[in-house]
Write a protein that holds these residues in place. Structure first.
Motif, PDB file in Angstrom:
ATOM      1  N   GLY A 179      28.668  81.502 -38.544  1.00  0.00           N
ATOM      2  CA  GLY A 179      27.299  81.009 -38.444  1.00  0.00           C
ATOM      3  C   GLY A 179      27.123  79.571 -38.886  1.00  0.00           C
ATOM      4  O   GLY A 179      26.094  78.966 -38.620  1.00  0.00           O
ATOM      5  N   ALA A 196      32.069  86.444 -25.948  1.00  0.00           N
ATOM      6  CA  ALA A 196      31.563  86.676 -27.308  1.00  0.00           C
ATOM      7  C   ALA A 196      31.749  85.393 -28.106  1.00  0.00           C
ATOM      8  O   ALA A 196      32.772  84.714 -28.000  1.00  0.00           O
ATOM      9  N   GLY A 227      20.249  84.688 -35.315  1.00  0.00           N
ATOM     10  CA  GLY A 227      20.375  83.355 -34.712  1.00  0.00           C
ATOM     11  C   GLY A 227      19.059  82.845 -34.153  1.00  0.00           C
ATOM     12  O   GLY A 227      19.056  81.975 -33.281  1.00  0.00           O
ATOM     13  N   ALA A 264      27.937  87.766 -24.586  1.00  0.00           N
ATOM     14  CA  ALA A 264      27.556  89.110 -25.074  1.00  0.00           C
ATOM     15  C   ALA A 264      27.322  89.104 -26.583  1.00  0.00           C
ATOM     16  O   ALA A 264      27.535  90.104 -27.257  1.00  0.00           O
ATOM     17  N   GLY A 265      26.905  87.965 -27.112  1.00  0.00           N
ATOM     18  CA  GLY A 265      26.556  87.905 -28.538  1.00  0.00           C
ATOM     19  C   GLY A 265      27.660  87.325 -29.376  1.00  0.00           C
ATOM     20  O   GLY A 265      28.707  86.909 -28.862  1.00  0.00           O
ATOM     21  N   VAL A 266      27.396  87.308 -30.658  1.00  0.00           N
ATOM     22  CA  VAL A 266      28.410  86.853 -31.608  1.00  0.00           C
ATOM     23  C   VAL A 266      29.576  87.839 -31.574  1.00  0.00           C
ATOM     24  O   VAL A 266      29.388  89.023 -31.261  1.00  0.00           O
ATOM     25  N   LYS A 285      29.392  87.239 -14.483  1.00  0.00           N
ATOM     26  CA  LYS A 285      29.175  88.536 -15.128  1.00  0.00           C
ATOM     27  C   LYS A 285      28.448  88.407 -16.474  1.00  0.00           C
ATOM     28  O   LYS A 285      27.711  89.291 -16.884  1.00  0.00           O
ATOM     29  N   ILE A 299      31.594  90.507 -32.530  1.00  0.00           N
ATOM     30  CA  ILE A 299      31.369  91.590 -33.499  1.00  0.00           C
ATOM     31  C   ILE A 299      32.638  91.849 -34.316  1.00  0.00           C
ATOM     32  O   ILE A 299      32.573  92.187 -35.497  1.00  0.00           O
ATOM     33  N   LYS A 300      33.799  91.630 -33.677  1.00  0.00           N
ATOM     34  CA  LYS A 300      35.061  91.889 -34.388  1.00  0.00           C
ATOM     35  C   LYS A 300      35.237  90.931 -35.575  1.00  0.00           C
ATOM     36  O   LYS A 300      35.854  91.275 -36.564  1.00  0.00           O
ATOM     37  N   GLY A 351      22.100  89.499 -27.639  1.00  0.00           N
ATOM     38  CA  GLY A 351      22.275  89.144 -29.052  1.00  0.00           C
ATOM     39  C   GLY A 351      22.333  87.629 -29.216  1.00  0.00           C
ATOM     40  O   GLY A 351      21.450  86.902 -28.748  1.00  0.00           O
TER      41      GLY A 351
HETATM   42  N1  CO8 Z   1      31.905  90.865 -29.664  1.00  0.00           N
HETATM   43  C1  CO8 Z   1      33.227  91.121 -29.497  1.00  0.00           C
HETATM   44  N2  CO8 Z   1      33.715  91.669 -28.379  1.00  0.00           N
HETATM   45  C2  CO8 Z   1      32.855  91.998 -27.398  1.00  0.00           C
HETATM   46  C3  CO8 Z   1      31.477  91.768 -27.503  1.00  0.00           C
HETATM   47  C4  CO8 Z   1      31.007  91.157 -28.707  1.00  0.00           C
HETATM   48  N3  CO8 Z   1      29.721  90.839 -28.909  1.00  0.00           N
HETATM   49  N4  CO8 Z   1      30.873  92.210 -26.383  1.00  0.00           N
HETATM   50  C5  CO8 Z   1      31.832  92.677 -25.587  1.00  0.00           C
HETATM   51  N5  CO8 Z   1      33.040  92.565 -26.191  1.00  0.00           N
HETATM   52  C6  CO8 Z   1      34.346  92.972 -25.686  1.00  0.00           C
HETATM   53  C7  CO8 Z   1      34.508  94.478 -25.737  1.00  0.00           C
HETATM   54  O1  CO8 Z   1      34.929  94.890 -27.023  1.00  0.00           O
HETATM   55  C8  CO8 Z   1      35.569  94.682 -24.677  1.00  0.00           C
HETATM   56  O2  CO8 Z   1      36.829  94.326 -25.220  1.00  0.00           O
HETATM   57  P1  CO8 Z   1      38.129  95.325 -24.991  1.00  0.00           P
HETATM   58  O3  CO8 Z   1      38.344  95.288 -23.491  1.00  0.00           O
HETATM   59  O4  CO8 Z   1      39.208  94.630 -25.770  1.00  0.00           O
HETATM   60  O5  CO8 Z   1      37.721  96.656 -25.492  1.00  0.00           O
HETATM   61  C9  CO8 Z   1      35.234  93.631 -23.622  1.00  0.00           C
HETATM   62  O6  CO8 Z   1      34.436  92.658 -24.287  1.00  0.00           O
HETATM   63  C10 CO8 Z   1      34.446  94.206 -22.461  1.00  0.00           C
HETATM   64  O7  CO8 Z   1      33.284  94.849 -22.968  1.00  0.00           O
HETATM   65  P2  CO8 Z   1      32.720  96.244 -22.412  1.00  0.00           P
HETATM   66  O8  CO8 Z   1      33.855  97.103 -21.961  1.00  0.00           O
HETATM   67  O9  CO8 Z   1      31.774  96.784 -23.419  1.00  0.00           O
HETATM   68  O10 CO8 Z   1      31.930  95.710 -21.103  1.00  0.00           O
HETATM   69  P3  CO8 Z   1      30.710  96.431 -20.352  1.00  0.00           P
HETATM   70  O11 CO8 Z   1      30.542  95.664 -19.074  1.00  0.00           O
HETATM   71  O12 CO8 Z   1      30.920  97.899 -20.269  1.00  0.00           O
HETATM   72  O13 CO8 Z   1      29.415  96.214 -21.284  1.00  0.00           O
HETATM   73  C11 CO8 Z   1      27.914  94.919 -22.686  1.00  0.00           C
HETATM   74  C12 CO8 Z   1      28.849  94.941 -21.439  1.00  0.00           C
HETATM   75  C13 CO8 Z   1      26.681  95.780 -22.427  1.00  0.00           C
HETATM   76  C14 CO8 Z   1      27.463  93.460 -22.879  1.00  0.00           C
HETATM   77  C15 CO8 Z   1      28.681  95.458 -23.908  1.00  0.00           C
HETATM   78  O14 CO8 Z   1      29.940  94.809 -23.999  1.00  0.00           O
HETATM   79  C16 CO8 Z   1      27.966  95.245 -25.219  1.00  0.00           C
HETATM   80  O15 CO8 Z   1      26.993  95.944 -25.512  1.00  0.00           O
HETATM   81  N6  CO8 Z   1      28.463  94.299 -26.040  1.00  0.00           N
HETATM   82  C17 CO8 Z   1      27.937  94.059 -27.368  1.00  0.00           C
HETATM   83  C18 CO8 Z   1      26.613  93.376 -27.292  1.00  0.00           C
HETATM   84  C19 CO8 Z   1      26.050  93.190 -28.680  1.00  0.00           C
HETATM   85  O16 CO8 Z   1      25.828  94.099 -29.440  1.00  0.00           O
HETATM   86  N7  CO8 Z   1      25.782  91.919 -29.000  1.00  0.00           N
HETATM   87  C20 CO8 Z   1      25.186  91.548 -30.266  1.00  0.00           C
HETATM   88  C21 CO8 Z   1      26.258  91.102 -31.220  1.00  0.00           C
HETATM   89  S1  CO8 Z   1      25.607  90.738 -32.822  1.00  0.00           S
HETATM   90  C22 CO8 Z   1      24.937  89.222 -32.622  1.00  0.00           C
HETATM   91  O17 CO8 Z   1      25.041  88.577 -31.614  1.00  0.00           O
HETATM   92  C23 CO8 Z   1      24.235  88.674 -33.816  1.00  0.00           C
HETATM   93  C24 CO8 Z   1      23.898  87.197 -33.628  1.00  0.00           C
HETATM   94  C25 CO8 Z   1      23.703  86.544 -34.965  1.00  0.00           C
HETATM   95  C26 CO8 Z   1      23.745  85.030 -34.813  1.00  0.00           C
HETATM   96  C27 CO8 Z   1      23.899  84.400 -36.143  1.00  0.00           C
HETATM   97  C28 CO8 Z   1      24.191  82.906 -36.049  1.00  0.00           C
HETATM   98  C29 CO8 Z   1      25.593  82.579 -35.826  1.00  0.00           C
END
Ligand code: CO8
Length: 263
Positions: free
Chosen positions: A88, A30, A144, A66-68, A62, A70-71, A111
């Motif tokens: 950003g 992230a 982004g 996975a994006g920015v 893997k 979120i936390k 993302g």
């Molecule tokens: N941010 C923070 N933590 C994350 C993120 C994230 N984007 N993605 C995954 N993690 C963490 C999870 O919280 C988890 O942590 P913990 O073990 O402490 O609970 C760990 O990574 C593993 O994640 P999962 O258990 O969910 O793993 P899976 O294999 O089951 O799923 C996925 C993988 C499908 C990728 C799933 O993690 C997911 O959907 N993640 C979020 C994806 C998302 O919504 N991304 C968009 C974020 S918003 C964004 O990017 C806006 C961009 C704007 C840019 C602006 C310019 C700077």
């Protein structure tokens, strides 16, 4: 001595090639403030380094990213964003790099991860790659660049589907739609190996003409056809003031390999 980073790894796997590996495995790479800041710093460092001709950005098997993070975004306020007090702020720096950047994508590029790949100049993907813009699930929209870059790359109808439904799409779809250059062969590390090989080929050319080519192709996304053609012609003319042009053309007539000095 090269800079030590916490959330990324840097190396030079081949002459002329710099490799940046996003490295926050527990958070699926992230894009935190720290990671983006380090990425921006490393890219600028390699851009300034005359020994580097092309840069590869990758993640793990893997996940690309996975994006920015979120936390970090959850409690952020509109005013913080407007004032630039959030992750950003380093984002636009990534588009100001003059040397070519190849994204080597395995696993999730979701993302901001997909947007980061789209900010690179070439995307290679392994068959496991999964792309997507799921921001709609979070009550926001891509911030982004995806509304623009994805739409330019794959067309309005497909971009609307991806952004409005939040569904992931496969490497095969990404290739069919023209988002990526190609899907590489199966197997661990293959995508990075192929990206490094491609970067090595690019690094063997004259850096001035490579940078001019990058600038003009990118201009096709921003300028009208007439303006883009004028820019191309002017840069083409300008390259005749370089030693690399003299060397490149002399080498052709003398039937030998050109030795570019980037001058
Ligand atoms: N941010 C923070 N933590 C994350 C993120 C994230 N984007 N993605 C995954 N993690 C963490 C999870 O919280 C988890 O942590 P913990 O073990 O402490 O609970 C760990 O990574 C593993 O994640 P999962 O258990 O969910 O793993 P899976 O294999 O089951 O799923 C996925 C993988 C499908 C990728 C799933 O993690 C997911 O959907 N993640 C979020 C994806 C998302 O919504 N991304 C968009 C974020 S918003 C964004 O990017 C806006 C961009 C704007 C840019 C602006 C310019 C700077």
């Amino acid at each position: 001595m090269s800079t030590q980073y916490t959330n990324i790894l840097t190396s030079r796997p081949e002459p002329g090639v710099a490799l940046i590996t996003l490295n926050r495995p527990k958070a699926l790479n992230a894009l935190s403030s720290l990671l983006l800041n380090e990425l921006s710093q490393a890219l600028k460092e390699f851009d300034r380094d005359p020994q580097v001709g092309a840069i590869v950005v990758t993640g793990s098997e893997k996940v690309f990213a996975a994006g920015v993070d979120i936390k970090e975004l959850t409690n952020i306020q509109y005013a913080d964003m407007i004032k630039g007090h959030w992750l950003g702020k380093d984002w636009p720096d990534l588009t100001r790099i003059q040397k070519p950047i190849i994204a080597a994508v395995s696993g999730f590029a979701i993302g901001g991860g997909c947007e980061l790949a789209m900010m690179c100049d070439i995307i290679l993907a392994s068959p496991t790659a999964k792309f997507g813009q799921p921001e709609i699930e979070l009550g926001v929209i891509p911030g982004g660049g995806a509304t623009q870059r994805l739409t330019h790359a794959i067309g309005k109808s497909r971009a609307m589907e991806i952004i409005l439904t939040g569904r992931h799409f496969s490497a095969e779809e990404a290739e069919k739609w023209g988002l990526i250059s190609r899907v590489v062969g199966d197997g661990e590390g293959v995508v990075v190996k192929d990206a490094v090989e491609m970067a090595k080929t690019i690094a063997s050319k004259g850096q001035i003409s490579v940078q001019a080519a990058k600038e003009t192709v990118n201009a096709a996304y921003e300028l009208s056809l007439a303006e883009g053609l004028r820019l191309e012609r002017r840069l083409f003319h300008g390259l005749f003031a370089t030693q690399d042009q003299k060397e490149g053309m002399a080498a052709f007539t003398e039937k030998r390999k050109a030795v570019f000095t980037h001058l």
